[in-house]
Design a protein around this motif. Structure first.
Motif: not given
Ligand code: BG6
Length: 489
Positions: A17, A130, A174, A326, A343-344, A360, A387, A441-443, A449, A451
Motif C-alpha cells: 500500500q 496480503y 496480517n 477501527y 467494505n469487507m 465505519w 492498526e 486503501s486496501a478495501g 480515503k 488516513y
Molecule cells: C486493515 C488492513 O484491514 O485495514 C489494512 O490491515 C487496511 O491493510 C486497513 O488498509 C484500512 O482499511 P482500508 O480499506 O480503509 O484501507
C-alpha cells in the motif's frame, strides 16, 4: 497507572500500500498488483493481466520505496519508537519458490531497518500483509496447498536470519481472520492466496465481492496458515530466542442489536467465528471447544487436521496478541435492521454511533471494551493495537495546510480509551496508528480515503508528485508520543 514506561508509540503501513516500485530490483508480482481501484460505492476489481491502460494503485502507491528516508525522518520527528511495516514477500522470493532469495530485495530492507535504527525506532515487521506472490496463487493454489507452508517457512528463515540483529518484533500474518469475514473471494485472495480457476484466468475485471470461493478450501487453507504461523514462531525462537513473534487479527467488535436472547446468542456465534477462532488457535494453541460444531454448521469436513498439526499449533503459540481496531458492528436475528456499507465487514447499524464516510462506525468505548475483554480471555500475553485510524477526505487549503480536526478527534477518543484500559490493568504494550502517512486503501484502492498525519500529493486519477506535507494531526500525535500519552487534549 496510565501508559506504562517504554510503551511503543508509532504507526503502521503495508508494503503493497505504500512502496510502489512494483517490479523494481527484481520484485515479482504479488496479489495486490492485480487489483484496480474503486470507491465507497464501486467495489475494487481484480484483473490478472497488467493492462497498460488500467490504473493499478499499488504499482506506484506513494513511492515509499524511494522516499523511505524522508518518511522515516518525519516519523522520528513525531517521537515514534516503533514503526510497523511489512516485508513484501515478492521482493525476497519473486516467484515464491525461487531457489535463492533476491539480494536486492533483502538489501532494501537492510537499509530501511538501518534508517529506523538511526532514530531509535524499533521495526515491527509483518511477514505477510496480503502480499502472497502471484505465482504462489497460480502455480500452487495459495495456502490451500500444504507445499506453501514450506515456501513460507523458507521465506521466514531467510528474513529471520538476515535481520536477526535488526528486528525483534514480528507478526506472522496480517488479519489472518479475514478469510472468516463473510463469504466471497476477497478474504480468500488477500488472506490465503486462494482463487478458483475460472477467476484466475479472467480477461475482464471482476468485482472482489464476486470472486468465487469454496468454503471447504477456505478453511483448509486457513488451517495451513495456522500451521505455518506456529512453525514460524518455533523457527524464529530457534534463530533468536529474544524474538517477540505475534499474531494479528482484524477485530471487529460486535454487539447484539437488541436484548433479545436470540441476538445475544447470535452475537456469540459471530464473535466466535470472526474474532475468536483464529486468536484462540494462535494464542492458546488449540482449536476452541466450539470449533467442531462451528465447522459442522459451516459444512466443513475437518479430516485435514492431523495430530501432528495440532502438536505444532500447541508448541508455536505467539508471544503477544495484536489486532486492528477501527469500528464496531451490531448483529440481530430480527428482519429489516439497517446495515452499514463498510467494505469487507458489512454489519448492523448502531443507533448510538456515528460512522465515517465509508460507513465505519466510530466507537472508542468499544476499544476499551475490546481490550478489557481480550485481557480476560488471554491473560498470559501482552496486547498491542497495531492498526487504528480514520479514513477521511482531506482538504488542502490555499497555503498548503490541512486542518484535519475530525481525525484528531477520532484519535483523541481512542487514545483515551486505551488509557482507561491500561488504568484497569490491561497489559497493553503499544499502539501503531494505521496509515500515518496517506497510502492506498486496501478495501477500495483509493488514495482519497486518507488516513495520514502526513499528506501525500497523489490522487485517484494518477496525478500528483508524491510530495509530503504535515497535517494538523501530525503536531497533535507528536505531543502524544513525546509525552507517553499524557498530553492528549
Ligand atoms: C486493515 C488492513 O484491514 O485495514 C489494512 O490491515 C487496511 O491493510 C486497513 O488498509 C484500512 O482499511 P482500508 O480499506 O480503509 O484501507
Amino acid at each position: 497507572m496510565s501508559f506504562p514506561k517504554g510503551f511503543l508509540w508509532g504507526g503502521a503501513v503495508a508494503a503493497n500500500q505504500c512502496e510502489g516500485a512494483y517490479l523494481e530490483d527484481g520484485k515479482g508480482l504479488s496479489v495486490p498488483d492485480m487489483l484496480l481501484g474503486g470507491d465507497v460505492n464501486t467495489p475494487r476489481t481484480f484483473l490478472p493481466v497488467t493492462d497498460p491502460n488500467a490504473f493499478y494503485p499499488s504499482h506506484e502507491a506513494i513511492d515509499f520505496y524511494h522516499h523511505y528516508k524522508e518518511d522515516i525522518a518525519l516519523f522520528a520527528e513525531m517521537g515514534w519508537n516503533v514503526f510497523r511495516l511489512s516485508i513484501n514477500w515478492g521482493r525476497i522470493f519473486p516467484n515464491g519458490d525461487d531457489a535463492e532469495p533476491n539480494e536486492a530485495g533483502l538489501a532494501f530492507y537492510d537499509s530501511l531497518f538501518d534508517e529506523c535504527k538511526k532514530y531509535n525506532i524499533e521495526p515491527l515487521v509483518t511477514i505477510c500483509h496480503y502480499e502472497i506472490p502471484w505465482a504462489i496463487v497460480t502455480k500452487y493454489g495459495g495456502f490451500s496447498n500444504r507445499a506453501v507452508i514450506d515456501l513460507f517457512l523458507k521465506y521466514c528463515e531467510t528474513i529471520f536470519k538476515r535481520y536477526k540483529d535488526k528486528v525483534k518484533y514480528w507478526l506472522t500474518f496480517n488479519e489472518i481472520n479475514i478469510a472468516c469475514m463473510g463469504e466471497g473471494g476477497i478474504g480468500n485472495l488477500y488472506g490465503l492466496g486462494v482463487m478458483e480457476e475460472e477467476d484466475i484466468n479472467a480477461t475482464q475485471p471482476i468485482k472482489l465481492s464476486d470472486l468465487k470461493s469454496n468454503r471447504q478450501r477456505t478453511y483448509e487453507a486457513l488451517h495451513n496458515e495456522f500451521v505455518a504461523s506456529a512453525k514460524a514462531v518455533i523457527l524464529g525462537h530457534e534463530i533468536n530466542p529474544d524474538f517477540m513473534i505475534g499474531n494479528m487479527i482484524a477485530h471487529v467488535t460486535t454487539y447484539p442489536l437488541t436484548p433479545d436472547p436470540k441476538d445475544i446468542l447470535a452475537c456469540i456465534d459471530e464473535e466466535n467465528l470472526k474474532n475468536n477462532l483464529c486468536c484462540d488457535v494462535q494464542v492458546r494453541g488449540e482449536y476452541p471447544v466450539w470449533a467442531c460444531s462451528l465447522f459442522k454448521k459451516l459444512g466443513v469436513d475437518t479430516s485435514f487436521i492431523t495430530d501432528e498439526d495440532l502438536a505444532i499449533i500447541k508448541k508455536g503459540t505467539v508471544d503477544f496478541h495484536t489486532f486492528s481496531y477501527y469500528m464496531s458492528n451490531c448483529i440481530t436475528t430480527h428482519q429489516g435492521a439497517e446495515t452499514t456499507n463498510a467494505n469487507m465487514t458489512h454489519g448492523g447499524k448502531n443507533p448510538y454511533l456515528k460512522a465515517s464516510d465509508w460507513g465505519w462506525q466510530i466507537d472508542p468505548d468499544g476499544l476499551q471494551y475490546t481490550l478489557e475483554t481480550l485481557a480476560d480471555r488471554y491473560p498470559h500475553v501482552p496486547l498491542m493495537v497495531v492498526e487504528n485510524g480514520f479514513g477521511a477526505f482531506d482538504k488542502v487549503e490555499e497555503d498548503g495546510s490541512i486542518h484535519d480536526d475530525y481525525r484528531i478527534s477520532y484519535f483523541k477518543s481512542h487514545v483515551k480509551a486505551m488509557k482507561k484500559a491500561c488504568e484497569n490493568g490491561v497489559p497493553l504494550i503499544g499502539y501503531t496508528t494505521w496509515g500515518p502517512i496517506d497510502l492506498v486503501s486496501a478495501g477500495t484502492g483509493q488514495y482519497a480515503k486518507r488516513y495520514g498525519f502526513i499528506y501525500v500529493d497523489r490522487h485517484d486519477d494518477g496525478t500528483g508528485d508524491f510530495a509530503r506535507s504535515k497535517k494538523d494531526s501530525f503536531f497533535w500525535y507528536k505531543k502524544v508520543c513525546e509525552s507517553n500519552g499524557e498530553i492528549i487534549d
